[in-house]
Design a protein around this motif. Structure first.
Motif, PDB file in Angstrom:
ATOM      1  N   THR A 111     -32.636 -50.772 -50.917  1.00 37.18           N
ATOM      2  CA  THR A 111     -31.879 -51.010 -52.154  1.00 37.18           C
ATOM      3  C   THR A 111     -32.682 -50.436 -53.331  1.00 37.18           C
ATOM      4  O   THR A 111     -33.880 -50.701 -53.447  1.00 37.18           O
ATOM      5  N   THR A 112     -32.054 -49.658 -54.245  1.00 31.96           N
ATOM      6  CA  THR A 112     -32.759 -49.028 -55.379  1.00 31.96           C
ATOM      7  C   THR A 112     -32.168 -49.476 -56.691  1.00 31.96           C
ATOM      8  O   THR A 112     -31.018 -49.947 -56.732  1.00 31.96           O
ATOM      9  N   TRP A 113     -33.002 -49.319 -57.756  1.00 33.83           N
ATOM     10  CA  TRP A 113     -32.572 -49.712 -59.094  1.00 33.83           C
ATOM     11  C   TRP A 113     -32.551 -48.475 -59.967  1.00 33.83           C
ATOM     12  O   TRP A 113     -33.517 -47.736 -60.037  1.00 33.83           O
ATOM     13  N   VAL A 114     -31.435 -48.226 -60.588  1.00 36.51           N
ATOM     14  CA  VAL A 114     -31.322 -47.053 -61.453  1.00 36.51           C
ATOM     15  C   VAL A 114     -30.866 -47.512 -62.847  1.00 36.51           C
ATOM     16  O   VAL A 114     -29.800 -48.112 -62.987  1.00 36.51           O
ATOM     17  N   GLY A 115     -31.714 -47.185 -63.860  1.00 40.61           N
ATOM     18  CA  GLY A 115     -31.336 -47.522 -65.249  1.00 40.61           C
ATOM     19  C   GLY A 115     -31.134 -48.985 -65.469  1.00 40.61           C
ATOM     20  O   GLY A 115     -30.278 -49.391 -66.252  1.00 40.61           O
ATOM     21  N   GLY A 116     -31.929 -49.768 -64.791  1.00 42.07           N
ATOM     22  CA  GLY A 116     -31.812 -51.220 -64.976  1.00 42.07           C
ATOM     23  C   GLY A 116     -30.596 -51.817 -64.292  1.00 42.07           C
ATOM     24  O   GLY A 116     -30.334 -52.993 -64.428  1.00 42.07           O
ATOM     25  N   GLN A 117     -29.830 -50.997 -63.671  1.00 39.17           N
ATOM     26  CA  GLN A 117     -28.666 -51.511 -62.938  1.00 39.17           C
ATOM     27  C   GLN A 117     -28.915 -51.383 -61.433  1.00 39.17           C
ATOM     28  O   GLN A 117     -29.559 -50.435 -60.987  1.00 39.17           O
ATOM     29  N   SER A 118     -28.404 -52.303 -60.737  1.00 34.61           N
ATOM     30  CA  SER A 118     -28.581 -52.278 -59.279  1.00 34.61           C
ATOM     31  C   SER A 118     -27.426 -51.536 -58.622  1.00 34.61           C
ATOM     32  O   SER A 118     -26.289 -51.621 -59.062  1.00 34.61           O
ATOM     33  N   ARG A 119     -27.709 -50.836 -57.542  1.00 37.96           N
ATOM     34  CA  ARG A 119     -26.681 -50.145 -56.769  1.00 37.96           C
ATOM     35  C   ARG A 119     -26.771 -50.613 -55.327  1.00 37.96           C
ATOM     36  O   ARG A 119     -27.826 -50.534 -54.718  1.00 37.96           O
ATOM     37  N   ILE A 120     -25.655 -51.095 -54.797  1.00 38.76           N
ATOM     38  CA  ILE A 120     -25.631 -51.610 -53.426  1.00 38.76           C
ATOM     39  C   ILE A 120     -25.593 -50.441 -52.468  1.00 38.76           C
ATOM     40  O   ILE A 120     -24.812 -49.505 -52.626  1.00 38.76           O
ATOM     41  N   HIS A 121     -26.422 -50.516 -51.459  1.00 45.16           N
ATOM     42  CA  HIS A 121     -26.507 -49.447 -50.466  1.00 45.16           C
ATOM     43  C   HIS A 121     -25.173 -49.323 -49.728  1.00 45.16           C
ATOM     44  O   HIS A 121     -24.516 -50.323 -49.418  1.00 45.16           O
ATOM     45  N   PRO A 122     -24.735 -48.117 -49.380  1.00 46.95           N
ATOM     46  CA  PRO A 122     -23.467 -47.935 -48.660  1.00 46.95           C
ATOM     47  C   PRO A 122     -23.399 -48.676 -47.328  1.00 46.95           C
ATOM     48  O   PRO A 122     -22.318 -49.076 -46.888  1.00 46.95           O
ATOM     49  N   HIS A 123     -24.524 -48.866 -46.668  1.00 51.00           N
ATOM     50  CA  HIS A 123     -24.525 -49.611 -45.392  1.00 51.00           C
ATOM     51  C   HIS A 123     -24.064 -51.057 -45.581  1.00 51.00           C
ATOM     52  O   HIS A 123     -23.401 -51.632 -44.717  1.00 51.00           O
ATOM     53  N   VAL A 124     -24.432 -51.628 -46.709  1.00 52.69           N
ATOM     54  CA  VAL A 124     -24.012 -53.009 -46.987  1.00 52.69           C
ATOM     55  C   VAL A 124     -22.498 -53.062 -47.194  1.00 52.69           C
ATOM     56  O   VAL A 124     -21.804 -53.953 -46.682  1.00 52.69           O
ATOM     57  N   ILE A 125     -22.000 -52.086 -47.949  1.00 53.10           N
ATOM     58  CA  ILE A 125     -20.548 -52.031 -48.170  1.00 53.10           C
ATOM     59  C   ILE A 125     -19.816 -51.850 -46.837  1.00 53.10           C
ATOM     60  O   ILE A 125     -18.796 -52.488 -46.559  1.00 53.10           O
ATOM     61  N   ALA A 126     -20.363 -50.962 -45.994  1.00 53.65           N
ATOM     62  CA  ALA A 126     -19.744 -50.731 -44.685  1.00 53.65           C
ATOM     63  C   ALA A 126     -19.752 -51.997 -43.837  1.00 53.65           C
ATOM     64  O   ALA A 126     -18.773 -52.312 -43.148  1.00 53.65           O
ATOM     65  N   ALA A 127     -20.873 -52.733 -43.875  1.00 51.04           N
ATOM     66  CA  ALA A 127     -20.966 -53.960 -43.075  1.00 51.04           C
ATOM     67  C   ALA A 127     -19.941 -54.996 -43.521  1.00 51.04           C
ATOM     68  O   ALA A 127     -19.312 -55.675 -42.709  1.00 51.04           O
ATOM     69  N   ILE A 128     -19.758 -55.095 -44.853  1.00 49.04           N
ATOM     70  CA  ILE A 128     -18.816 -56.106 -45.352  1.00 49.04           C
ATOM     71  C   ILE A 128     -17.367 -55.681 -45.119  1.00 49.04           C
ATOM     72  O   ILE A 128     -16.558 -56.435 -44.568  1.00 49.04           O
ATOM     73  N   ALA A 129     -17.060 -54.450 -45.531  1.00 48.81           N
ATOM     74  CA  ALA A 129     -15.662 -54.010 -45.479  1.00 48.81           C
ATOM     75  C   ALA A 129     -15.212 -53.673 -44.058  1.00 48.81           C
ATOM     76  O   ALA A 129     -14.236 -54.222 -43.540  1.00 48.81           O
ATOM     77  N   LEU A 130     -15.949 -52.740 -43.431  1.00 43.90           N
ATOM     78  CA  LEU A 130     -15.550 -52.342 -42.084  1.00 43.90           C
ATOM     79  C   LEU A 130     -15.701 -53.499 -41.092  1.00 43.90           C
ATOM     80  O   LEU A 130     -14.869 -53.678 -40.193  1.00 43.90           O
ATOM     81  N   GLY A 131     -16.790 -54.259 -41.248  1.00 42.19           N
ATOM     82  CA  GLY A 131     -16.981 -55.417 -40.356  1.00 42.19           C
ATOM     83  C   GLY A 131     -15.847 -56.407 -40.460  1.00 42.19           C
ATOM     84  O   GLY A 131     -15.389 -56.982 -39.466  1.00 42.19           O
ATOM     85  N   GLY A 132     -15.333 -56.616 -41.713  1.00 43.97           N
ATOM     86  CA  GLY A 132     -14.198 -57.517 -41.880  1.00 43.97           C
ATOM     87  C   GLY A 132     -12.950 -57.008 -41.201  1.00 43.97           C
ATOM     88  O   GLY A 132     -12.230 -57.750 -40.527  1.00 43.97           O
ATOM     89  N   LEU A 133     -12.668 -55.676 -41.397  1.00 44.46           N
ATOM     90  CA  LEU A 133     -11.492 -55.102 -40.751  1.00 44.46           C
ATOM     91  C   LEU A 133     -11.590 -55.180 -39.232  1.00 44.46           C
ATOM     92  O   LEU A 133     -10.613 -55.470 -38.538  1.00 44.46           O
ATOM     93  N   ILE A 134     -12.795 -54.892 -38.711  1.00 46.32           N
ATOM     94  CA  ILE A 134     -12.996 -54.922 -37.259  1.00 46.32           C
ATOM     95  C   ILE A 134     -12.849 -56.333 -36.704  1.00 46.32           C
ATOM     96  O   ILE A 134     -12.396 -56.533 -35.571  1.00 46.32           O
TER      97      ILE A 134
END
Length: 670
Positions: free
Chosen positions: A65-88
């Motif tokens: 997980t990285t921080w850019v400009g004081g804002q956090s960006r969620i790694h794409p793997h996390v999004i995939a785990a939540i979204a795709l995992g839910g659909l599956i």
């Protein structure tokens, strides 16, 4: 129904039974397999509900997980785990809840489970330990015992690896490097594992098939144990089991139902005349007709032979049971088509109601049988409902029947003799009459035990025994010097219709030494006219050998002049019913005088029986009656007393009044 058709029917039933057995095995197999699949659907759906949060957690812990400009960006793997995992996860869970056990459900669950494995590999960056999740998924999918599901899982894994770039064709030749080569190796291991598991599933399925076959065989054996092989109806065990359920179930305590005991009338005649194949065909048709009258919860059983039983559940009144019984009798009395023959039978039905007339199974059966016994004794082709009065009457009848059988076999009866005299009071002969003094019931009237003997087949040996006793006694009296002109013996219809009757009569005369012309066989009009052609031949043969024949109880039967002219008889015996009122009734006297005139016109002798007083005697003699028999002369007496009655050689005026006979027999037993 001829033999060929019966064989074809038996073959068809065998083939149908084989098909039914095979269908039963498949049904059991599919039912058990569906149960396994439904259980596996729910189990794997629950595991997927746990795997989804696990995939999300793994993506948080392993993916950077990285921080850019004081804002956090969620790694794409996390999004995939939540979204795709839910659909599956949501789709298989939904199917496991609303469509468990379906073929498409388990294939979709298998595909989603393997996609979940691929997702875990993706979000963890291809860590080696997550690769084993694929093998674990395949192992869980083996719970389905459905190898096509494993094929679906393997194809889904290969397609997923291709889509994610884990597999490159060049890696097959070993030129690819790094993780791609390892992924190829991993896929090969998946295929190998999948092949192994498919083999294991096939073997397990074979075991399940064998188990299903064994269970089907047990079901067939159980069915055969509770059903009749000929008609397909339940048997005694099935109806007893159903009764036990109704009587033992606490929720059915006090419930109303009826037990009907059914016996076919004249079935034995069909079986004996047309053969057992026709009898079997008749039983099949009877069972089919009766089944058409039943409700879903009623149980019809064949108890054996031509006996059936019906259990009517929820029978709220006696009227309902009687209505069912009446419909059954109606459908059975309709003629049956047996190919070249038409059979007409009837049915006798005994009814027992619960809880009014029985609280235990054995009591219900016993009471229904008692009612049936009463119906058969009362004319058949009807129905009766059991009551306590019937129990006493039927119990007496059954006891008499049992004791009568013993008395006949052990010859515990006696033959008494009632004298027959001429108009001058001279003893001409005797009528042999059977008497039975039972140790339990005392003196039993012939009106009670003769019908019983006719029903249970004892009348033939009993009648032959009386014939032998009477002929032997008459021959003995002749050897002692007593002259008599006849010995009368009653003959039943069963004796006369027996094909060996003439031989029995001739053999008896030969053994005893009694001249044939001294034997007078008495038969009722009904006996003579029943099966008239055969009867006339038998009577003509007896007359040819010198045996004399009489019509007994004349006037109470057919009284047809044409039959009187055709039958080879010598004597008419006027029934006591016509003699009783001749001293008081002009009509009765005129009727008797007409009978006597008719007999004389046919050259027949006349005997009046049932004469009980002097006035009747005088009227009959004045009308031209030849011979007299009755209590005014003497009751039936034992042989010793009868011998003393023949001691009178020359009648006197006093003896003509016949009072001497009453004096002579006053000390003789009745």
């Amino acid at each position: 129904m001829n033999g060929f058709l019966l064989k074809e029917l038996a073959l068809y039933r065998s083939e149908r039974a084989a098909r039914n057995a095979s269908a039963e095995v498949r049904a059991i197999f599919e039912r058990e397999h569906e149960r396994i699949c439904m259980r596996s659907d729910k189990l794997i759906a629950c595991l997927m509900l746990l795997q989804w949060p696990g995939a999300v957690l793994a993506s948080f812990l392993i993916s950077p997980t990285t921080w850019v400009g004081g804002q956090s960006r969620i790694h794409p793997h996390v999004i995939a785990a939540i979204a795709l995992g839910g659909l599956i996860t949501i789709l298989p869970v939904t199917l496991a809840i609303f469509a468990p056990g379906k073929i498409y459900t388990r294939h979709i669950i298998a595909a989603c489970q393997m996609l979940m494995s691929g997702l875990l590999i993706h979000v963890t960056g291809g860590r080696i330990e997550t690769h084993f999740h694929v093998f674990g998924s395949l192992a869980f999918l083996c719970f389905y015992l459905d190898w096509p599901v494993l094929i679906t899982a393997t194809l889904t894994t290969l397609v997923n690896h291709l889509a994610m770039g884990y597999y490159e064709p060049i890696a097959i030749f070993g030129t690819a490097a790094g993780s791609h080569g390892r992924m190829l190796e991993h896929v090969l291991w998946v295929v190998f594992c999948d092949t192994f598991m498919i083999t294991s599933c096939v073997q397990t399925l074979r075991g399940l098939w064998v188990t299903s076959h064994r269970e089907a065989e047990q079901d067939v054996l159980l069915y055969q144990a509770y059903h009749d092989a000929l008609t397909g109806l339940g048997n005694r065990l099935l109806i007893q089991k159903k009764l036990s359920v109704l009587l033992d179930d606490p929720s059915r305590k006090g419930s109303r139902f009826a037990l009907l005991s059914i016996d076919l009338d004249r079935f034995k005649e069909v079986n004996d005349t047309l053969g057992h194949q026709a009898g079997d065909a008749l039983l099949i048709q009877v069972s089919t007709r009766l089944q058409g009258l039943l409700r879903k919860d009623d149980v019809l059983a064949r108890m054996g032979g031509d006996e059936f039983a019906l259990l009517i559940d929820d029978c709220q009144s006696q009227t309902v049971a009687e209505s069912v019984a009446a419909r059954m009798i109606g459908c059975i009395t309709t003629p049956f088509d047996l190919g070249q023959h038409e059979a007409r039978i009837g049915a006798s039905i005994g009814i027992c109601l619960h809880p009014q007339e029985g609280l235990e199974a054995k009591d219900l059966f016993h009471h229904a049988d008692l009612a049936l016994y009463k119906v058969k004794n009362s004319g058949r082709n009807s129905f009766l409902v059991f009551d306590e009065k019937m129990r006493a009457e039927t119990t007496l009848q059954m006891s008499l029947e049992h004791n009568l059988r013993t008395a006949v076999h052990e010859q515990l009866m006696e033959v008494y003799y009632q004298p027959i005299v001429d108009a001058m009071g001279l003893v001409l002969g005797f009528e042999a009459l059977l008497r039975w003094h039972d140790s339990v019931h005392g003196q039993v009237s012939p009106a009670q035990f003769i019908p019983i003997a006719e029903r249970n087949g004892l009348i033939v040996p009993l009648g032959n025994w009386v014939l032998a006793q009477a002929c032997a006694q008459a021959a003995e009296w002749r050897r002692q010097g007593n002259k008599l002109s006849k010995m009368s013996v009653n003959v039943s219809s069963a004796q006369l219709s027996h094909d060996k009757f003439v031989g029995v009569v001739l053999a008896t005369l030969k053994e005893t030494g009694l001249p044939p012309e001294l034997l007078d066989l008495e038969l009722t009009e009904g006996v003579m006219i029943e099966n008239h052609g055969q009867t006339q031949q038998t009577l003509e043969l007896l007359r040819k050998f010198g045996v004399r024949l009489s019509i007994d109880d004349f006037g109470t039967g057919y009284s047809s002049l044409s039959y009187l002219r055709e039958l080879p008889v010598h004597t008419l015996k006027i029934d006591r019913a016509f003699v009783t009122d001749i001293e008081h009734s002009i009509e009765a006297r005129t009727l008797v005088e007409g009978m006597i005139d008719m007999a004389r016109s046919l050259n027949l002798r006349i005997v009046a029986e049932g004469v009980e007083n002097r006035q009747q005697m005088d009227i009959l003699i004045a009308a031209g009656c030849d011979q007299i028999q009755g209590f005014h002369i003497s009751k039936a007496v034992p042989a010793e007393a009868a011998g003393r009655l023949m001691a009178v050689k020359e009648p006197t005026p006093e003896r003509q009044s016949l009072a001497v006979w009453n004096i002579a027999s006053a000390d003789m037993p009745a």
